[in-house]
Design an enzyme around this catalytic site. Structure first.
Site, short mmCIF file in Angstrom:
data_model
loop_
_atom_site.label_atom_id
_atom_site.label_comp_id
_atom_site.label_asym_id
_atom_site.label_seq_id
_atom_site.Cartn_x
_atom_site.Cartn_y
_atom_site.Cartn_z
N HIS A 138 17.86 -12.77 -3.64
CA HIS A 138 16.93 -12.52 -2.43
C HIS A 138 17.53 -12.93 -1.18
O HIS A 138 17.26 -14.36 -0.57
CB HIS A 138 15.78 -13.15 -2.72
CG HIS A 138 14.59 -12.48 -3.74
ND1 HIS A 138 13.83 -12.86 -4.47
CD2 HIS A 138 15.09 -11.25 -4.61
CE1 HIS A 138 13.09 -12.06 -5.17
NE2 HIS A 138 14.00 -11.34 -5.26
N ASP B 140 10.04 -6.91 -7.93
CA ASP B 140 10.57 -7.33 -9.13
C ASP B 140 9.82 -7.16 -10.21
O ASP B 140 10.04 -6.72 -11.38
CB ASP B 140 11.10 -8.71 -9.14
CG ASP B 140 12.21 -9.02 -8.17
OD1 ASP B 140 13.13 -8.13 -7.75
OD2 ASP B 140 12.20 -10.14 -7.72
N GLU C 144 21.54 -7.75 -1.65
CA GLU C 144 21.23 -8.34 -3.23
C GLU C 144 22.40 -7.99 -4.05
O GLU C 144 22.98 -6.98 -4.49
CB GLU C 144 20.01 -7.72 -3.79
CG GLU C 144 18.79 -7.94 -2.92
CD GLU C 144 17.36 -7.65 -3.52
OE1 GLU C 144 17.53 -7.35 -4.89
OE2 GLU C 144 16.45 -7.68 -2.83
N HIS D 176 20.03 -11.57 -9.96
CA HIS D 176 20.06 -10.82 -8.41
C HIS D 176 19.63 -12.05 -7.52
O HIS D 176 19.13 -13.06 -7.67
CB HIS D 176 19.19 -9.65 -8.51
CG HIS D 176 17.50 -9.86 -8.37
ND1 HIS D 176 16.73 -10.22 -9.48
CD2 HIS D 176 16.96 -9.57 -7.51
CE1 HIS D 176 15.70 -10.20 -8.90
NE2 HIS D 176 15.59 -10.03 -7.84
#
Length: 163
Positions: free
Chosen positions: A97, A108, A36, A95
């Site tokens: 995935h 999250d 990530e 971020h």
């Protein structure tokens, strides 16, 4: 309240991101591969808009970067200081995935401790935009937001661009 931050009574309606920053986030997510990627969104909130004026990539210091993200605390502290000096604020973070989808995960949601922060989630070349809030429709913690990308002259006039 930090300069440029959303007031507690202001409900975010959209995220505005410059095309150069959008491209930078997508490229970073692709380059990170199975890990990530992560970074910070810096700018101001005004009239229900989170105006992202720059993105700051950060090293993912999570113990399992293939499953989680944790922003390097040195980058976080330095960015807070720089944003404050510029009359801006950290609006949230982005971020990726890898192999997932562009919606926030249950993980999250567990980590979204600050309400009103913007979360951009990247997966498969798509960026999803969300705001953390109590009882959100997604994972019990997030509300989706429209992501408006500006480019060219609009971007320059608004002072947008990669930091």
């Amino acid at each position: 309240m930090p300069p440029g931050a959303a007031s507690s009574g202001e409900r975010l309606r959209e995220v505005v991101l410059g095309e150069a920053d959008r491209q930078a986030i997508l490229a970073e997510a692709e380059a990170a591969g199975r890990r990530e990627c992560c970074g910070l969104l810096v700018g101001r909130c005004a009239g229900g808009q989170a105006l992202v004026r720059g993105v700051v990539p950060a090293r993912n210091v999570a113990g399992e970067p293939e499953r989680f993200f944790e922003i390097d605390p040195r980058v976080l502290l330095a960015t807070h200081r720089q944003a404050r000096e510029a009359g801006e604020a950290i609006l949230g973070w982005y971020h990726s995935h890898p192999g997932g989808d562009s919606r926030p995960s249950a993980c999250d949601a567990e980590r979204a401790v600050e309400a009103s922060k913007v979360w951009l989630v990247v997966a498969g070349g798509v960026i999803g935009a969300y705001v953390a809030e109590e009882d959100g429709a997604i994972a019990g913690r997030f509300r989706p937001l429209p992501l408006r990308v500006i480019s060219g002259r609009d971007e320059k006039e608004a002072g947008y661009g990669n930091r």
